[in-house]
Design a protein around this motif. Structure first.
Motif, PDB file in Angstrom:
ATOM      1  N   SER A 182      -7.878   2.026  -3.001  1.00  0.00           N
ATOM      2  CA  SER A 182      -8.625   1.764  -1.774  1.00  0.00           C
ATOM      3  C   SER A 182      -9.306   3.003  -1.213  1.00  0.00           C
ATOM      4  N   ALA A 183      -8.876   4.195  -1.638  1.00  0.00           N
ATOM      5  CA  ALA A 183      -9.472   5.440  -1.154  1.00  0.00           C
ATOM      6  C   ALA A 183      -9.172   6.528  -2.158  1.00  0.00           C
ATOM      7  N   LEU A 184     -10.077   7.512  -2.232  1.00  0.00           N
ATOM      8  CA  LEU A 184      -9.909   8.590  -3.196  1.00  0.00           C
ATOM      9  C   LEU A 184     -10.467   9.871  -2.585  1.00  0.00           C
ATOM     10  N   GLU A 185      -9.660  10.935  -2.615  1.00  0.00           N
ATOM     11  CA  GLU A 185     -10.063  12.212  -2.022  1.00  0.00           C
ATOM     12  C   GLU A 185      -9.685  13.350  -2.951  1.00  0.00           C
ATOM     13  N   GLU A 186     -10.614  14.264  -3.190  1.00  0.00           N
ATOM     14  CA  GLU A 186     -10.327  15.428  -4.020  1.00  0.00           C
ATOM     15  C   GLU A 186      -9.540  16.460  -3.225  1.00  0.00           C
ATOM     16  N   LEU A 187      -8.577  17.091  -3.898  1.00  0.00           N
ATOM     17  CA  LEU A 187      -7.781  18.146  -3.285  1.00  0.00           C
ATOM     18  C   LEU A 187      -8.072  19.468  -4.003  1.00  0.00           C
ATOM     19  N   ASP A 188      -7.034  20.168  -4.404  1.00  0.00           N
ATOM     20  CA  ASP A 188      -7.219  21.455  -5.063  1.00  0.00           C
ATOM     21  C   ASP A 188      -7.073  21.310  -6.574  1.00  0.00           C
ATOM     22  N   ARG A 189      -7.350  22.399  -7.269  1.00  0.00           N
ATOM     23  CA  ARG A 189      -7.187  22.400  -8.716  1.00  0.00           C
ATOM     24  C   ARG A 189      -5.707  22.550  -9.078  1.00  0.00           C
ATOM     25  N   PHE A 190      -5.363  22.065 -10.266  1.00  0.00           N
ATOM     26  CA  PHE A 190      -3.988  22.211 -10.733  1.00  0.00           C
ATOM     27  C   PHE A 190      -3.985  22.775 -12.148  1.00  0.00           C
ATOM     28  N   ARG A 191      -2.862  23.378 -12.499  1.00  0.00           N
ATOM     29  CA  ARG A 191      -2.675  23.869 -13.862  1.00  0.00           C
ATOM     30  C   ARG A 191      -1.714  22.931 -14.576  1.00  0.00           C
ATOM     31  N   PRO A 192      -2.090  22.456 -15.773  1.00  0.00           N
ATOM     32  CA  PRO A 192      -1.193  21.544 -16.505  1.00  0.00           C
ATOM     33  C   PRO A 192       0.167  22.192 -16.742  1.00  0.00           C
ATOM     34  N   LEU A 193       1.209  21.453 -16.462  1.00  0.00           N
ATOM     35  CA  LEU A 193       2.565  21.952 -16.637  1.00  0.00           C
ATOM     36  C   LEU A 193       3.222  21.280 -17.839  1.00  0.00           C
ATOM     37  N   LYS A 194       4.120  21.975 -18.466  1.00  0.00           N
ATOM     38  CA  LYS A 194       4.837  21.421 -19.602  1.00  0.00           C
ATOM     39  C   LYS A 194       5.571  20.153 -19.179  1.00  0.00           C
ATOM     40  N   GLY A 195       5.396  19.107 -19.958  1.00  0.00           N
ATOM     41  CA  GLY A 195       6.022  17.832 -19.643  1.00  0.00           C
ATOM     42  C   GLY A 195       5.157  16.914 -18.808  1.00  0.00           C
ATOM     43  N   GLN A 196       3.990  17.406 -18.355  1.00  0.00           N
ATOM     44  CA  GLN A 196       3.115  16.608 -17.496  1.00  0.00           C
ATOM     45  C   GLN A 196       1.705  16.482 -18.062  1.00  0.00           C
ATOM     46  N   THR A 197       1.527  16.759 -19.342  1.00  0.00           N
ATOM     47  CA  THR A 197       0.208  16.736 -19.945  1.00  0.00           C
ATOM     48  C   THR A 197      -0.072  15.401 -20.630  1.00  0.00           C
ATOM     49  N   LEU A 198      -1.313  15.224 -21.047  1.00  0.00           N
ATOM     50  CA  LEU A 198      -1.681  14.003 -21.761  1.00  0.00           C
ATOM     51  C   LEU A 198      -0.927  13.896 -23.081  1.00  0.00           C
ATOM     52  N   LYS A 199      -0.725  15.030 -23.734  1.00  0.00           N
ATOM     53  CA  LYS A 199       0.053  15.022 -24.976  1.00  0.00           C
ATOM     54  C   LYS A 199       1.463  14.514 -24.725  1.00  0.00           C
ATOM     55  N   GLN A 248       0.834  -1.206   0.000  1.00  0.00           N
ATOM     56  CA  GLN A 248       0.000   0.000   0.000  1.00  0.00           C
ATOM     57  C   GLN A 248       0.869   1.255   0.000  1.00  0.00           C
ATOM     58  N   THR A 249       0.461   2.225  -0.813  1.00  0.00           N
ATOM     59  CA  THR A 249       1.111   3.535  -0.818  1.00  0.00           C
ATOM     60  C   THR A 249       0.039   4.613  -0.866  1.00  0.00           C
ATOM     61  N   ASN A 250       0.402   5.799  -0.446  1.00  0.00           N
ATOM     62  CA  ASN A 250      -0.471   6.962  -0.567  1.00  0.00           C
ATOM     63  C   ASN A 250       0.083   7.850  -1.671  1.00  0.00           C
ATOM     64  N   ARG A 251      -0.742   8.188  -2.634  1.00  0.00           N
ATOM     65  CA  ARG A 251      -0.301   8.962  -3.784  1.00  0.00           C
ATOM     66  C   ARG A 251      -1.103  10.253  -3.902  1.00  0.00           C
ATOM     67  N   VAL A 252      -0.468  11.276  -4.448  1.00  0.00           N
ATOM     68  CA  VAL A 252      -1.164  12.474  -4.904  1.00  0.00           C
ATOM     69  C   VAL A 252      -0.954  12.528  -6.413  1.00  0.00           C
ATOM     70  N   VAL A 253      -2.066  12.566  -7.145  1.00  0.00           N
ATOM     71  CA  VAL A 253      -2.015  12.403  -8.600  1.00  0.00           C
ATOM     72  C   VAL A 253      -2.718  13.568  -9.281  1.00  0.00           C
ATOM     73  N   ARG A 254      -2.147  13.979 -10.398  1.00  0.00           N
ATOM     74  CA  ARG A 254      -2.811  14.933 -11.285  1.00  0.00           C
ATOM     75  C   ARG A 254      -3.442  14.117 -12.408  1.00  0.00           C
ATOM     76  N   PRO A 255      -4.744  13.879 -12.344  1.00  0.00           N
ATOM     77  CA  PRO A 255      -5.383  12.940 -13.267  1.00  0.00           C
ATOM     78  C   PRO A 255      -5.435  13.458 -14.702  1.00  0.00           C
ATOM     79  N   LEU A 256      -5.209  12.546 -15.653  1.00  0.00           N
ATOM     80  CA  LEU A 256      -5.226  12.892 -17.071  1.00  0.00           C
ATOM     81  C   LEU A 256      -6.334  12.181 -17.842  1.00  0.00           C
ATOM     82  N   GLY A 257      -6.817  11.052 -17.339  1.00  0.00           N
ATOM     83  CA  GLY A 257      -7.872  10.337 -18.052  1.00  0.00           C
ATOM     84  C   GLY A 257      -7.963   8.897 -17.604  1.00  0.00           C
ATOM     85  N   VAL A 258      -8.885   8.172 -18.198  1.00  0.00           N
ATOM     86  CA  VAL A 258      -9.086   6.755 -17.872  1.00  0.00           C
ATOM     87  C   VAL A 258      -9.092   5.951 -19.165  1.00  0.00           C
TER      88      VAL A 258
END
Length: 227
Positions: free
Chosen positions: A200-217, A162-172
């Motif tokens: 095992s758990a999911l919690e919404e945090l704050d909004r983020f702005r897409p950064l260069k190098g971290q986008t779906l593209k 088990q790990t705890n992650r903070v993720v900037r979601p891009l899609g499913v």
């Protein structure tokens, strides 16, 4: 909800000559009465024969209808099949929306075309009904990717650690038997794909702005999803 979708919904609620107040429409569509006033004014300005006024209610007399949708048999098969797949394999909200879409398609098809919807012989086995949390996480991850909201989640890797992650979601993504979520993982400082059945758990945090190098593209350009 997009404005075009909301305008269509207002027309559906007003069909049949039933008096409906702006407050009732606002509650159904989860907007303010002021928004309904503007939408109804727009519809009236577009030539829709809506009667009534703010504070009293609105109605649309029988005889007005939207132009019937025209689909080929192949298009009907595709639409019904896709909706049935989402009903069985999509998120909870996705499944409900797919069912509502089928009802709307049936309602606006010409009378002679309606039997074709029920005659589509494409059926889907419900493969994830016993894993209800998948559906909730699927809806929430997809919505967070659209709204650009960071997520904190509990996640187990392939060996159960088990790990705890903070993720900037891009899609499913759907792979035939399992859904995966793609995002920029702040713990690993890189793109990661997460199986929804391991969350095992999911919690919404704050909004983020897409950064260069971290986008779906950027993710696609790396080609990591092909490995």
């Amino acid at each position: 909800m997009r404005r075009a979708d909301r305008l269509f919904q207002i027309l559906q609620y007003l069909r049949g000559g039933r008096l409906t107040t702006a407050a009732q429409l606002a509650e159904k569509l989860e907007v303010t009465p002021r928004t309904i006033y503007r939408d109804v004014a727009h519809l009236i300005g577009s030539g829709v024969p809506i009667e009534g006024e703010a504070g009293v209610g609105y109605l649309m007399r029988d005889g007005y209808d939207l132009p019937p949708l025209m689909f080929t048999q192949e298009e009907i098969v595709a639409l019904v099949s896709g909706a049935r797949i989402l009903q069985s394999w999509g998120g909870t909200r996705m499944a409900a929306a797919a069912q509502e879409a089928l009802v709307k398609i049936d309602a606006v098809l010409p009378q002679e075309a309606r039997p074709q919807v029920g005659q589509v012989n494409v059926h889907v086995m419900d493969g994830i009904a016993q894993h209800g949390h998948w559906r909730d996480y699927l809806d929430r991850f997809e919505a967070a990717s659209e709204a650009k909201i960071r997520l904190r989640m509990g996640y187990a890797d392939e060996v159960g650690q088990q790990t705890n992650r903070v993720v900037r979601p891009l899609g499913v993504w759907f792979w035939g038997k399992v859904w995966t979520a793609v995002g920029w993982c702040e713990l690993r400082d890189g793109f990661r794909m997460f199986r929804l059945d391991r969350i095992s758990a999911l919690e919404e945090l704050d909004r983020f702005r897409p950064l260069k190098g971290q986008t779906l593209k950027d993710f696609y350009e790396l080609g990591a999803y092909r490995r």
